[in-house]
Design a protein around this motif. Structure first.
Motif, PDB file in Angstrom:
ATOM      1  N   UNK A 295      -3.546 -10.246 -13.095  1.00  0.00           N
ATOM      2  CA  UNK A 295      -4.761 -10.787 -12.176  1.00  0.00           C
ATOM      3  C   UNK A 295      -5.137  -9.927 -11.056  1.00  0.00           C
ATOM      4  N   UNK A 296      -5.225  -8.367 -11.237  1.00  0.00           N
ATOM      5  CA  UNK A 296      -5.499  -7.384 -10.392  1.00  0.00           C
ATOM      6  C   UNK A 296      -6.811  -7.090 -10.827  1.00  0.00           C
TER       7      UNK A 296
ATOM      8  N   UNK B  73     -10.550  -2.117  -2.873  1.00  0.00           N
ATOM      9  CA  UNK B  73     -10.059  -2.838  -1.389  1.00  0.00           C
ATOM     10  C   UNK B  73      -8.829  -3.033  -1.892  1.00  0.00           C
ATOM     11  N   UNK B  74      -7.496  -2.392  -1.566  1.00  0.00           N
ATOM     12  CA  UNK B  74      -5.922  -2.667  -1.400  1.00  0.00           C
ATOM     13  C   UNK B  74      -5.606  -4.638  -1.343  1.00  0.00           C
TER      14      UNK B  74
ATOM     15  N   UNK C   5       1.999  -9.298  -0.311  1.00  0.00           N
ATOM     16  CA  UNK C   5       1.467  -9.996  -1.613  1.00  0.00           C
ATOM     17  C   UNK C   5       0.380 -10.322  -2.766  1.00  0.00           C
ATOM     18  N   UNK C   6       0.309 -10.827  -3.510  1.00  0.00           N
ATOM     19  CA  UNK C   6       0.394 -10.051  -5.581  1.00  0.00           C
ATOM     20  C   UNK C   6      -0.499 -10.381  -5.302  1.00  0.00           C
ATOM     21  N   UNK C   7      -1.846  -9.934  -6.383  1.00  0.00           N
ATOM     22  CA  UNK C   7      -2.588 -10.169  -6.893  1.00  0.00           C
ATOM     23  C   UNK C   7      -2.560 -11.860  -7.261  1.00  0.00           C
ATOM     24  N   UNK C   8      -1.972 -12.135  -7.749  1.00  0.00           N
ATOM     25  CA  UNK C   8      -2.149 -13.740  -8.652  1.00  0.00           C
ATOM     26  C   UNK C   8      -2.011 -14.705  -7.435  1.00  0.00           C
ATOM     27  N   UNK C   9      -1.028 -14.458  -5.994  1.00  0.00           N
ATOM     28  CA  UNK C   9      -0.996 -14.833  -5.215  1.00  0.00           C
ATOM     29  C   UNK C   9      -1.913 -14.856  -4.188  1.00  0.00           C
TER      30      UNK C   9
ATOM     31  N   UNK D 115      -0.379   0.399  -1.951  1.00  0.00           N
ATOM     32  CA  UNK D 115      -0.211  -1.156  -1.748  1.00  0.00           C
ATOM     33  C   UNK D 115      -0.694  -2.099  -3.094  1.00  0.00           C
ATOM     34  N   UNK D 116      -1.939  -0.735  -4.492  1.00  0.00           N
ATOM     35  CA  UNK D 116      -1.423  -1.437  -5.068  1.00  0.00           C
ATOM     36  C   UNK D 116      -1.909  -2.062  -6.725  1.00  0.00           C
TER      37      UNK D 116
END
Length: 603
Positions: A49-50, A63-64, A69-73, A283-284
């Motif tokens: 998702x990232x 960009x983090x 939060x998650x990338x999917x969210x 973060x990522x």
């Protein structure tokens, strides 16, 4: 050798599934996740998702993700929870709606229009008119700007007077929200100073005095919001600053920002940080592990439908799609530091909201009058922010003046008596007869008259016509709409400003370091010529940045990622439209306050 059984797909190892899913778009990835639990687990891998997030929202890979939060969210939020569905069209005004402001508690909003009315609305669905006032009764041409005070008990309304074509006269009126009664009227010149609240019960206005050819002085006045006084010795106004203006320019578009208590600490951190910033990677990468089976929940069908019909995907195909806002490393570092502090303050915010609700319940009783004489004392420094210029009369610089805590005098010194004044007058008259007449100051020579004026603490030149400004809710960042000048353009005549670009740029300024930390070039558009350019307001909330444009569209950006999320379609000039998140149905008050009511669209 026999044909392989079709069921072998469910026995594929996780790494193989991950490799296959890397080639899918987000629609196909969601569909694949509904096959079985194993595929669902693989489809939620945040690294997938990232990549999809960067690809679909055109976000820079440095960009983090938002902390916690998650990338999917976040992908789901930007597809599903942004305000894009029109819920209402309000037709109370009969001419252009020039400005919309929202109360801090999210329960009211006010609209100003060229029809001369200021209208106060309740923001609950459906929105209803609570009060409306025709300001043409006071010889106003139209209302142009409004602002609620800190306690949401008063509304400042700025307007333009009737007059000649080149008249710059305006006025500010203050109404209480209990019965919408007029509390004061203050002269405001030029009218595009707009006016602003200094504190809960005091406001700032402006006045302009011409000193010589193309040279003037802008006086900023501190005014009491209620100007009824039992004694003539009670002061209601005070001249706070006198600024020197050259080349026919003047102070415009004033606003007040709180100086953050940790300003010195934040500035020293920014200056002393010479090492590598690894916060992005931390973060990522924290969401890179796949979820466990106990966390599995099937994706609702409405989520899938909302993502497959993403408005962003259709908008991105347009040739006029705006670019994202690009933030530098300083902004990202401060953002990551603040995220940890904000996560610990949720209980304090809930308590503050309960206090607001109790206060509003008390105001709903018509027999209860707000205590307009009680002002919250200002104990911290504030920034006076304004637009100005020195090369030409069009505003191309942002000025900053630090205001130390100021106590408004309770009583005025009556001065000498009438008899004493007559004696002093005769003495002065005699001195003037015997002394040579003093020479008038050379107002064109600023170095000789500088001591007569207030000094600007800091100036930022944007090399373009500034057409709008907006503060972030925490007063940390200033967002600026600007139409750039041609590069290396030489201004020979201050009355003939340079041509300006049709594209509006957005600049982001950190109010702790007073440096630019973000820029977006070639964004939304404006078509008015350089000598007739007018303000295009923008508004900033915790999650979004919204701005109007002269292409008759409204635009919405995500603050953290900088991506443009919505391009609102044009409608009638006298309409005010409200939006809510796609498919969200009945939205709660908290969600409406942060996602819907902070959206401001002009024209």
């Amino acid at each position: 050798m026999s044909e392989p059984d079709g069921n072998f797909w469910r026995f594929l190892p996780y790494p193989a599934l991950y490799k296959i899913f890397q080639h899918l778009n987000y629609k196909d990835l969601i569909a694949a996740g509904q096959v079985c639990k194993l595929w669902y687990e693989a489809s939620l891998n945040d690294l997938l998702w990232k990549e999809l997030f960067f690809k679909n929202f055109l976000v820079d890979r440095s960009v983090p993700v938002v902390t916690g939060k998650s990338w999917y969210g976040e992908f789901k939020r930007l597809c599903y929870h942004i305000p894009v569905v029109q819920t209402e069209t309000l037709l109370e005004h009969t001419d252009q709606v020039l400005h919309v402001s929202f109360s801090h508690n999210g329960k009211y909003f006010a609209t100003c229009s060229k029809d001369g009315y200021v209208t106060l609305w309740t923001s609950k669905y459906p929105a209803k008119v609570k009060y409306s006032r025709n300001m043409k009764y006071f010889k106003w041409k139209y209302t142009q700007y409004s602002q609620f005070n800190e306690s949401d008990t008063l509304l400042l309304v700025s307007g333009v007077h009737f007059g000649t074509t080149h008249s710059t006269s305006g006025e500010i009126a203050v109404f209480n929200l209990a019965r919408f009664e007029l509390q004061c009227r203050v002269v405001n010149k030029p009218y595009d100073i707009f006016g602003t609240w200094y504190s809960d019960q005091y406001l700032l206005s402006g006045d302009l005095h011409w000193l010589a050819h193309l040279v003037s002085s802008s006086h900023l006045w501190l005014n009491k919001a209620s100007q009824e006084a039992e004694s003539e010795l009670v002061p209601i106004t005070h001249c706070l600053f006198r600024f020197y203006n050259r080349n026919a320019s003047s102070i415009r578009a004033i606003m007040i920002a709180n100086c953050l208590p940790n300003s010195e600490h934040a500035t020293s951190n920014n200056k002393s940080d010479n090492g590598n910033d690894n916060s992005h990677e931390a973060s990522s990468s924290q969401h890179g592990n796949p979820v466990s089976h106990k966390d599995i929940k099937w994706i609702p069908c409405d989520v899938k439908r909302a993502m497959s019909n993403s408005l962003f995907e259709k908008m991105r195909q347009s040739k006029d799609f705006p670019y994202p806002i690009w933030y530098n490393a300083d902004y990202r570092k401060v953002e990551s530091e603040n995220a940890a502090e904000d996560s610990n303050s949720e209980e304090e915010m809930e308590e503050e909201e309960r206090c607001h609700e109790d206060f509003e319940e008390g105001m709903s009783d018509s027999s209860v009058e707000p205590d307009i004489d009680l002002d919250r004392s200002v104990k911290t420094d504030k920034y006076l922010i304004f637009t100005t210029g020195y090369k030409t009369y069009t505003p191309h610089q942002i000025g900053f003046k630090r205001i130390q805590p100021f106590n408004f005098p309770k009583t005025m010194d009556p001065g000498p008596s009438l008899k004493e004044r007559l004696v002093l007058f005769e003495q002065r008259k005699e001195q003037m007869r015997n002394a040579p007449s003093p020479l008038d100051p050379d107002w064109l020579d600023f170095d000789r008259v500088a001591d007569k004026f207030s000094q600007v603490d800091h100036l930022i030149d944007l090399h373009g016509h500034i057409v709008g400004m907006g503060l972030s809710p925490d007063h940390r960042y200033l967002y600026v709409n600007s139409r750039s000048w041609p590069e290396n353009y030489v201004i020979s005549n201050p009355l003939d400003p340079p041509p300006i670009a049709q594209e509006i740029d957005i600049h982001v300024i950190d109010l702790v370091t007073l440096k630019q930390v973000g820029t977006m070039l070639r964004a939304h558009k404006a078509f008015t010529s350089n000598n007739e350019c007018f303000f295009i307001f923008l508004d900033v909330c915790n999650e979004y940045v919204a701005s109007g444009a002269e292409d008759k569209h409204g635009y919405l950006w995500d603050r953290h990622y900088g991506a443009c999320l919505a391009k609102y379609p044009p409608r009638g000039r006298s309409e005010f439209r409200s939006f809510q998140p796609d498919g969200s149905g009945d939205v709660g008050d908290d969600f409406r306050r942060s996602h819907h009511q902070n959206l401001e669209v002009q024209r």
